[in-house]
Design a protein around this motif. Structure first.
Motif, PDB file in Angstrom:
ATOM      1  N   GLY A  34       0.796  -1.232   0.000  1.00 50.35           N
ATOM      2  CA  GLY A  34       0.000   0.000   0.000  1.00 50.35           C
ATOM      3  C   GLY A  34       0.822   1.273   0.000  1.00 50.35           C
ATOM      4  N   TYR A  35       2.104   1.201   0.305  1.00 52.77           N
ATOM      5  CA  TYR A  35       2.924   2.415   0.372  1.00 52.77           C
ATOM      6  C   TYR A  35       3.552   2.722  -0.984  1.00 52.77           C
ATOM      7  N   PRO A  36       3.357   3.954  -1.486  1.00 53.88           N
ATOM      8  CA  PRO A  36       3.960   4.327  -2.774  1.00 53.88           C
ATOM      9  C   PRO A  36       5.479   4.195  -2.719  1.00 53.88           C
ATOM     10  N   ILE A  37       6.012   3.661  -3.785  1.00 51.50           N
ATOM     11  CA  ILE A  37       7.438   3.403  -3.882  1.00 51.50           C
ATOM     12  C   ILE A  37       8.250   4.694  -3.685  1.00 51.50           C
ATOM     13  N   GLU A  38       7.681   5.823  -4.127  1.00 52.02           N
ATOM     14  CA  GLU A  38       8.405   7.100  -4.030  1.00 52.02           C
ATOM     15  C   GLU A  38       8.636   7.464  -2.568  1.00 52.02           C
ATOM     16  N   GLN A  39       7.622   7.211  -1.715  1.00 55.65           N
ATOM     17  CA  GLN A  39       7.766   7.560  -0.300  1.00 55.65           C
ATOM     18  C   GLN A  39       8.785   6.663   0.385  1.00 55.65           C
ATOM     19  N   LEU A  40       8.731   5.369   0.046  1.00 58.46           N
ATOM     20  CA  LEU A  40       9.678   4.433   0.678  1.00 58.46           C
ATOM     21  C   LEU A  40      11.098   4.794   0.280  1.00 58.46           C
ATOM     22  N   ARG A  43      12.144   7.899   2.266  1.00 56.61           N
ATOM     23  CA  ARG A  43      12.167   7.953   3.734  1.00 56.61           C
ATOM     24  C   ARG A  43      12.601   6.673   4.417  1.00 56.61           C
ATOM     25  N   SER A  44      12.548   5.550   3.719  1.00 56.30           N
ATOM     26  CA  SER A  44      12.807   4.280   4.399  1.00 56.30           C
ATOM     27  C   SER A  44      14.231   3.823   4.128  1.00 56.30           C
ATOM     28  N   ASP A  45      14.644   2.744   4.768  1.00 58.70           N
ATOM     29  CA  ASP A  45      15.903   2.118   4.350  1.00 58.70           C
ATOM     30  C   ASP A  45      15.603   0.676   3.940  1.00 58.70           C
ATOM     31  N   PHE A  46      16.624  -0.043   3.501  1.00 60.73           N
ATOM     32  CA  PHE A  46      16.362  -1.335   2.870  1.00 60.73           C
ATOM     33  C   PHE A  46      15.839  -2.374   3.871  1.00 60.73           C
ATOM     34  N   TYR A  51      11.329  -5.495   5.989  1.00 57.83           N
ATOM     35  CA  TYR A  51      10.411  -5.872   7.069  1.00 57.83           C
ATOM     36  C   TYR A  51       8.963  -5.662   6.607  1.00 57.83           C
ATOM     37  N   LEU A  52       8.730  -4.499   6.001  1.00 58.47           N
ATOM     38  CA  LEU A  52       7.384  -4.177   5.502  1.00 58.47           C
ATOM     39  C   LEU A  52       6.909  -5.254   4.528  1.00 58.47           C
ATOM     40  N   ILE A 188      15.825  -0.650  -2.595  1.00 56.67           N
ATOM     41  CA  ILE A 188      14.393  -0.507  -2.298  1.00 56.67           C
ATOM     42  C   ILE A 188      13.570  -0.620  -3.594  1.00 56.67           C
ATOM     43  N   LEU A 189      14.054   0.032  -4.648  1.00 61.71           N
ATOM     44  CA  LEU A 189      13.296   0.026  -5.903  1.00 61.71           C
ATOM     45  C   LEU A 189      13.252  -1.354  -6.561  1.00 61.71           C
ATOM     46  N   HIS A 190      14.210  -2.204  -6.235  1.00 61.02           N
ATOM     47  CA  HIS A 190      14.226  -3.552  -6.809  1.00 61.02           C
ATOM     48  C   HIS A 190      13.576  -4.585  -5.894  1.00 61.02           C
ATOM     49  N   ALA A 191      13.132  -4.140  -4.691  1.00 60.76           N
ATOM     50  CA  ALA A 191      12.827  -5.109  -3.630  1.00 60.76           C
ATOM     51  C   ALA A 191      11.674  -6.068  -3.951  1.00 60.76           C
TER      52      ALA A 191
END
Ligand code: CMC
Length: 393
Positions: A34-40, A43-46, A51-52, A188-191
């Motif tokens: 549900g989380y847009p890839i742009e936000q992750l 703001r997030s790390d790998f 975990y998400l 993250i973009l390849h996850a």
């Protein structure tokens, strides 16, 4: 065959129900849980994104610390695994070593890989997340004849990987935080990307109740192909080919359009995206930033941009809705970082790992799960009578 639907490449077969990834290919939208890839990406790390993907929600601070610790606890390879690397030829493709290493890992943990045991599933998750970067970096060090650099658990995932790749024992090595951030974004973009070729492979192998190491190893092999994760390597090879042919892109565009020529514009087109791949959009900006910082400029980046512009204004590509995909600019970032070209698909594999694990676990926990077993439309001979060899002409 009355009930069997013919669907080559499974282009129209929904083989699973999944809560993990949403793609809207028409509008170029990608969301993890549900989380847009742009936000992750911003703001997030790998590890948090992993975990998400794997557990379904963003972690609390405590959950994240505990997950991180469980992973770093397992980053070392068994010392008995080190001679494996020496046994491969120096010029072995690191994807072959990565899949062989992942499969070999299962030999060390035979009592903790039962898909029906929740703890085994959990610890296999930690081991794969922890050890794959170590295997990847050892494969690289082997290829250049340098000593293996052990993991550093005080560093985060991307920084630790850069350290294992580029540090040498005799020299101090400081991880550049901008590089670590760029690598984190790429990971993250390849996850995760729902039921792509490698993920479907992981599920198919896992559906026979093979263990997670065996399933992921198969996924790595599926990813290796040039139409999938091997495309990032092929893109840079193609750009070099254009540079060496004096930078003229039109010849290559022409070849890509010719139905009698098997050449395709690598890094272009996608089964699901019929719009600009949202990952490619971010990666193009990152490539610009990283190349500027590390190299100032790269003629291959200029060629790539020209190629993109030409293709996006060409009827052939417009009609077929072919846009740059995730692989079009990623290789140029790896190149600026100093990674050798055959490591590019390995980086894709490290990124895709949490997606494979999340999908394997979702399948394993799904009451509807049963062994994957596609059907076929038989087009061979009707029944024939066996003839002895002297009767054959
Ligand atoms: N260059 C030239 N023509 C293309 C390309 C391309 N890159 N991609 C598709 N086409 C044409 C294809 O020839 C066909 O034309 P026609 O209808 O006249 O026969 C039409 O577009 C539809 O292509 P398709 O092969 O039916 O599409 P697909 O969904 O089976 O394949 C693909 C998807 C990604 C394998 C394909 O676009 C391709 O080969 N791209 C190049 C390799 C690549 O960049 N792969 C990375 C994919 S993204 C990340 C990943 O999955 O790893």
């Amino acid at each position: 065959t009355g009930l069997v639907t013919y669907d080559p490449g499974y282009g129209n077969t929904g083989s699973v129900k999944s809560e993990i990834t949403f793609i809207d290919g028409e509008n170029g939208i990608l969301r993890y849980r549900g989380y847009p890839i742009e936000q992750l990406c911003e703001r997030s790390d790998f590890i948090e994104t992993s975990y998400l993907l794997i557990y379904g929600d963003l972690p609390t601070r405590e959950q994240l610390d505990s997950f991180r610790e469980s992973i770093t606890y397992h980053t070392l390879l068994r010392e008995d695994m080190k001679p494996f690397f020496d046994a491969f030829p120096r010029d072995a493709h690191p994807m072959a070593i990565l899949s062989a290493g992942t499969s070999a890992m299962s030999t060390f943990y035979q009592n903790q890989q039962d898909p029906t045991e929740p703890w085994d599933v959990e610890v296999s998750t930690y081991r794969l997340m922890a050890k794959l970067p170590t295997v990847a970096a050892f494969a690289y060090k082997r290829s250049i004849g340098q000593p293996y650099i052990y993991p550093r658990n005080d560093l985060k995932f991307a920084a630790n990987f850069l350290h294992m790749m580029f540090a040498v024992p005799a020299e101090p090595y400081e991880v550049d935080p901008d590089l670590a951030r760029a690598l984190t974004e790429l990971l993250i973009l390849h996850a995760e990307h729902e039921q792509n070729c490698s993920t479907s492979t992981v599920r198919l192998v896992g559906s026979s109740q093979a263990n997670m190491f065996a399933s992921v190893s198969a996924g790595i092999n599926a990813l290796w192909g040039p139409l999938h994760g091997g495309a990032n390597q092929r893109v840079v090879e193609m750009l070099k080919g254009i540079r060496d042919a004096d930078g003229d892109t039109s010849d290559f565009i022409q070849r890509a359009k010719d139905p009698d020529d098997p050449f395709r514009l690598m890094g272009f087109g996608h089964r699901v995206y019929k719009n600009y791949d949202p990952r490619a959009r971010i990666i193009k900006d990152t490539a610009d930033r990283v190349i500027r910082k590390l190299a100032g400029s790269d003629p291959l980046f200029e060629i790539a941009q020209e190629l993109e512009e030409t293709a996006l204004n060409d009827d052939y590509f417009v009609e077929r809705r072919l846009y740059p995909n995730v692989d079009f600019y990623s290789g140029l970032i790896y190149r600026a970082m100093g990674l050798p070209i055959d490591m590019y698909p390995v980086l894709f594999a490290l990124g895709r790992l949490p997606g494979w694990i999340a999908q394997w676990r979702e399948m394993n926990a799904d009451p509807d799960n049963r062994i994957g077993r596609p059907r076929q439309i038989y087009t061979g001979h009707p029944e024939r009578e066996y003839r002895g060899i002297e009767e054959r002409t």
